[in-house]
Design an enzyme around this catalytic site. Sequence first.
Site, short mmCIF file in Angstrom:
data_model
loop_
_atom_site.label_atom_id
_atom_site.label_comp_id
_atom_site.label_asym_id
_atom_site.label_seq_id
_atom_site.Cartn_x
_atom_site.Cartn_y
_atom_site.Cartn_z
N GLY A 169 0.77 -1.24 0.00
CA GLY A 169 0.00 0.00 0.00
C GLY A 169 0.80 1.28 0.00
O GLY A 169 0.36 2.29 -0.55
N ASP A 207 -4.34 2.22 10.83
CA ASP A 207 -5.63 1.94 11.46
C ASP A 207 -5.41 1.31 12.83
O ASP A 207 -5.40 1.99 13.83
CB ASP A 207 -6.59 1.18 10.56
CG ASP A 207 -6.03 -0.10 9.97
OD1 ASP A 207 -4.95 -0.55 10.38
OD2 ASP A 207 -6.70 -0.68 9.11
N ASP A 243 -6.34 -1.14 -0.95
CA ASP A 243 -6.99 -2.13 -1.80
C ASP A 243 -8.00 -2.96 -1.07
O ASP A 243 -8.11 -2.91 0.15
CB ASP A 243 -5.92 -3.06 -2.38
CG ASP A 243 -5.36 -3.99 -1.31
OD1 ASP A 243 -5.56 -5.21 -1.42
OD2 ASP A 243 -4.73 -3.50 -0.36
#
Length: 186
Positions: A61, A122, A178
Site C-alpha cells: 500500500g 488503522d 486495496d
Amino acid sequence: MTTNKENGEAKPAQAVHTIHDDIEEVLFTREQIDQKTAELAQRVVADYHDKKPVIMPILKGGFIVAADLVRNLHPVPEDMEVEFIHASSYGAGTETSGTVKVSFHADAVKGRHVLMVDDLCDSGLTLFEVSRHLVEAGAASVRSLVLLDKKERRKLDYTPDYVGFQCPNRWIVGHGMDTAQIYRSL
C-alpha cells in the site's frame, strides 16, 4: 451497438463494468492529496535535510504514497535512499490477522534515520511491528508517515509522526489501498 462477428447482425452492446462503478464516495480528491503530499514533503525535508535518510515504503500500500512523497522532496535530503519493506497482516480479508509478517534488508537501515511510509494507520499494529524490527536492525531513528489515519480503529498506542488526513472509520480504497489487491490505482 456492436455486431456479431459470425453473422454481422447488430446486437446491443453489453454494459462494461469498471472498478469506478464500485466506489460509493470520494473522500479526498486528487488535488487534495497532491497538496497534502507537498506539505508533508516540506516537513520531511526540514526534518531530514542533513540526516541521510532511508525512505522505506511499506509494501504494498505505501508505494504510491512514497512515490508521490519522494517526487515532492525539494531539495532532496543529502544521500537519501529508498528501500522497501514488505509487511502484511490482512491477507485477502478486510480485518487484520493480528500477526504482521515483515521482510526488509537489515543492512540498509543500520545506523540510518528511517522514515517508514504507508497508505494508512488503522490498528497501529503494522507500523508498530515494522518500527520494532527496524530498531532491532540498528536504525538510528525510526519515524512514520501515513496518508490516512483512522484513530477510531487503533488497537495499539501508536501515533504516526506525519499524517496527511484524519479518516473516518470506513473501508477505504485507492491511492495504494486495496480490497484483495484490487482498487490500488484509483
